[in-house]
Design an enzyme around this catalytic site. Structure first.
Site, short mmCIF file in Angstrom:
data_model
loop_
_atom_site.label_atom_id
_atom_site.label_comp_id
_atom_site.label_asym_id
_atom_site.label_seq_id
_atom_site.Cartn_x
_atom_site.Cartn_y
_atom_site.Cartn_z
CD GLU A 129 7.35 1.98 -1.38
OE1 GLU A 129 8.33 1.53 -1.93
OE2 GLU A 129 7.56 2.96 -1.18
CD GLU A 141 0.72 0.29 3.04
OE1 GLU A 141 1.22 1.54 3.26
OE2 GLU A 141 2.18 -0.61 3.71
#
Lengths: 350, 350
Positions: A317, A174
């Site tokens: 991420e 994310e």
């Protein structure tokens, strides 16, 4: 927009393959248990993949990016423009997860669910924009029901693409300024814990900033009056599009029998939502690392999760999960390729 | 046999390259510190290699195998024949470290320093036999001075071969039934700790076996009356040929400026010996994992070492270090390939 798929059952783990793998571990030329967590992870992957000799060669990493209305409360160390800027950085291959995916020969897909600083069409980025950002959950629900349904479906779509590509391991990641605030608020609601315990520095708040973040979360919890047994309401009121997409992805992965490697604090909160929606999801989850974000350990404990790595990472991420991929691969190689005591004519224990 | 080379100074770390790498870490598109130990390891490797952008593509794993006279005291869960049998298993590629070296594309060399069950000439195994085994250190010194010199030199020779091959990271491993007894005895002598604290189950002793092992070590310590500031005497009286070879290898690596990745309990004890002989060796050591062998943490603490992995491994053979190699490689890739804030036009911290 319907979410009937949420109620579909999860795939069953293959206990026979798991037991075969466990037996094989006991025959390999090493003292029993000497490979520690690398042994258990190989056995679990065998049960997930229904194969005595599991493999994680084909890995998909799906990064969901979205902005958060709660950023208006000043809860992040970085400006909101960074979400869109980082989507561009993903597109150009400069972000940590791009370097990792490249090194691991993993398929990386970036899904833009809505950013205030919209980067527009970009190579290597899928546009699935729901809105420029969620609403500020300190004053109103973050999402409408329709937005929630779209976000859950976006995650499911990533898993369906992974399934089409015969992926052996799914990783969700994310990007979204202020999303540790959203994740901490969700964790507080689900676990009925205090914001002081679960709010942390995120990308780098000082102690004053963390205290303010906890106050914002406390205000939101009082406003929405959620109970811990309504995960979809918690997600709609306090979540982000990317957190909802991750939740949908984990549910769909479990439904389709695809092993999932969970990353850090935010993805673990999404995993907790998915497990609350359907407890059988838990069987399809492996946990990569313990984040430096202080609330992560509490959420891991709630899921009885023991991650592989403890490197003090806190980037998001999907980066912590990506770093753990070589450990899964080596666990499989050891499991699949080592000689047995019989094959090598090595004496057993006295 | 002379050991004059032991007194040669260690190479200096390149502080300029280390500082350049540290500065670069601060410019990469991530919150400062968000990659945790992967950041510090990239900076340390930069200082070791004298390069702002370090690399660990070329890795050599040298496994030293040797038998221990103290096995006669019944201190191992496996019979002594296993040392020679495992050398054969190394030669045929069936052992854990063979699978790992192959997966990592690392150069693996196996050095037979002397086994009771001598496997003879084998492909992929270097013969440097000193004796069939050390003497039983519970009743006499394990080695003569000449044997110690040969074993230290055997380790140095491995490093010189690595240097010839422009290796970027050296890993030492070991195989030798009863060698956790030897390593624990050395650690007790160097740290002036009790055998009850440092003797552990090794390959799988039960609590009765561990207590017996501690008694054997206590007897040996009383017999030899060693002080902690005579590392070469400690090594000669209580060591094994493979532990001495590892000690020599680490000294030579530091002298020749080659980064070393330390494996588990036994190799960490060898590292402690090398650091006692020359404290500057410490600067050339990275630590891969914390072993399940209970004495390991105490020895790591003495070296102020914070390993990367905590997977509950306890196999030896350099296996824990090999498993950490992908983390070093990913740390370098992230450090070398990520975009900076300026390159990616990403906004910095508020």
């Amino acid at each position: 927009m319907e979410n009937n798929w949420l109620d579909q059952p999860c795939a069953a783990l293959n206990e026979t393959a798991g037991l075969q793998a466990l037996e094989r571990q006991g025959q390999l030329t090493k003292p029993p248990g000497a490979l520690g967590q690398l042994e258990s992870v190989a056995v679990i992957l065998a049960a997930m993949q229904g194969a005595e000799k599991p493999q994680v060669d084909r890995v998909q990493i799906s990064i969901f990016a979205a902005d958060h209305g709660v950023a208006a409360e000043g809860v992040s160390a970085f400006p909101q423009a960074v979400t869109g800027e980082m989507v561009k950085n993903f597109a150009r291959g400069g972000a940590a997860i791009c370097v990792l995916a490249n090194s691991l020969d993993a398929k990386l897909e970036v899904v833009n669910l809505g950013t205030v600083n919209d980067p527009g069409d970009l190579p290597n980025v899928l546009r699935a924009v729901i809105a420029a950002s969620t609403a500020n959950f300190a004053v109103e629900p973050a999402m409408t029901k329709a937005q929630l349904a779209l976000a859950l479906q976006a995650g499911r779509d990533s898993v369906l693409r992974a399934q089409q590509a015969s992926v052996q391991l799914f990783i969700g990641g994310e990007m979204g300024i202020a999303n540790t605030t959203s994740a901490a608020a969700i964790a507080c609601a689900l676990l009925q814990e205090s914001p002081q315990l679960l709010a942390g520095p995120g990308t780098g708040l000082d102690s004053h900033g963390v205290a303010h973040k906890a106050e914002v979360i406390a205000r939101a919890l009082a406003l929405h009056g959620l109970s811990g047994d309504e995960p979809l309401d918690v997600l709609r009121c306090l979540g982000g599009f990317e957190i909802a997409a991750l939740t949908g992805a984990y549910l769909a992965a479990a439904q389709h029998g695809m092993p999932v490697l969970i990353d850090g604090f935010i993805t673990t909160v999404a995993a907790m939502l998915a497990v609350q929606i359907n407890p059988d999801v838990r069987g399809w989850l492996l946990f990569a690392h313990t984040s430096a974000e202080p609330g992560h350990q509490r959420v891991l404990d709630a899921l009885v999760a023991k991650p592989l790595l403890h490197l003090g990472m806190r980037l998001g991420e999907g980066s912590g999960a990506a770093v753990a991929v070589p450990l899964l691969r080596l666990a499989c190689s050891l499991h699949n390729e080592m000689a047995t005591f019989a094959e090598a004519a090595v004496s057993g224990k006295i």
